[in-house]
Design an enzyme around this catalytic site. Structure first.
Site, PDB file in Angstrom:
ATOM      1  N   ASP A  47      -0.273   5.153   1.113  1.00 46.23           N
ATOM      2  CA  ASP A  47      -0.486   6.170   1.812  1.00 46.23           C
ATOM      3  C   ASP A  47      -0.820   5.442   3.411  1.00 46.23           C
ATOM      4  O   ASP A  47      -1.331   4.358   3.532  1.00 46.23           O
ATOM      5  CB  ASP A  47      -1.880   6.889   1.865  1.00 46.23           C
ATOM      6  CG  ASP A  47      -1.937   7.687   0.543  1.00 46.23           C
ATOM      7  OD1 ASP A  47      -1.068   8.679   0.581  1.00 46.23           O
ATOM      8  OD2 ASP A  47      -2.745   7.411  -0.672  1.00 46.23           O
ATOM      9  N   ASP A  54       0.928  -1.046   0.065  1.00 45.76           N
ATOM     10  CA  ASP A  54       0.009   0.038   0.166  1.00 45.76           C
ATOM     11  C   ASP A  54       1.081   1.089   0.133  1.00 45.76           C
ATOM     12  O   ASP A  54       2.109   1.133   0.184  1.00 45.76           O
ATOM     13  CB  ASP A  54      -0.674  -0.051   1.238  1.00 45.76           C
ATOM     14  CG  ASP A  54      -1.829   1.387   1.330  1.00 45.76           C
ATOM     15  OD1 ASP A  54      -2.358   1.614   0.286  1.00 45.76           O
ATOM     16  OD2 ASP A  54      -1.625   1.778   2.637  1.00 45.76           O
TER      17      ASP A  54
END
Length: 221
Positions: free
Chosen positions: A16, A14
């Site tokens: 953020d 991922d």
């Protein structure tokens, strides 16, 4: 506490909250959006992380037409892409990305390509060659589609992949894909990932002779 060692064939990352700390931008943009729609910004911020914007809007305004959510999401993406003030790397992200450069890995993010590039650049991080962005999927996390596409793009089975995630939606997506999950940061701590770290300084990466990836995780919970 002795190090935990996890073994994988590929890593799915991922962005953020996992590689990039963009909380300042996210909170600025979503507070404005919430106020424009008569919502409590604090309530809105509880559900924004990990999802694509239109999916967050559907949670917060469940009776609103989906077309309006998509239109608002386009505006939100443009605002977030233009605002990189306060975007910084998560601790240890630069060393971690250098360590996995020659190993199978992919970015799997709810951001679109422009936003992902803007934030990775602002944080001074290398962009992975394989990117699964908002344009690549038909469903937002917590749907597992993005992680399954990442695994397929790298040529590995889901069980051979480890996901790095920070949010409830992202961790749920990794689990639904049949993958193990390393939770990163404070949001992940209470979500029972397979291992949890405060940041990426707690991870040492080793390439095994058989091509697998060994993750030595210090102080993991």
């Amino acid at each position: 506490m002795p190090a935990t060692v996890l073994t994988a064939r590929a890593l799915l990352l991922d962005m953020d909250g996992t590689l990039v700390n963009s909380d300042a931008v996210v909170e600025r943009c979503w507070r404005r959006w919430a106020l424009r729609h008569g919502l409590d910004p604090e309530d809105a911020l509880k559900v924004v992380h990990g999802r694509q914007g239109y999916a967050t809007m559907a949670v917060l305004l469940p009776n609103r037409p989906v077309e309006q959510n998509y239109a608002d999401n386009r505006v939100m993406l443009a605002e977030e892409t233009a605002d990189t003030d306060g975007v910084v790397p998560v601790g240890g992200a630069d060393v971690f990305m250098d360590a996995i450069a020659a190993l199978p890995h992919a970015l799997v993010t709810s951001a679109d390509q422009a936003l992902a590039q803007a934030r990775m650049t602002a944080a001074g991080l290398r962009m992975p060659e394989l990117k699964v962005t908002a344009e690549s999927v038909g469903a937002s996390k917590p749907d597992p589609e993005g992680f399954l596409k990442g695994a397929a793009g790298l040529g590995f089975e889901p069980a051979d992949c480890i996901v790095f995630e920070d949010s409830e939606a992202g961790i749920a997506a990794g689990r639904a894909a049949g993958m193990r999950v390393v939770g990163v940061g404070p949001r992940a701590a209470a979500l029972s990932p397979d291992a949890h770290v405060e940041d990426l300084t707690q991870i040492r990466v080793e390439a095994a002779a058989d091509g697998s990836v060994l993750l030595h995780i210090s102080g993991a919970r």
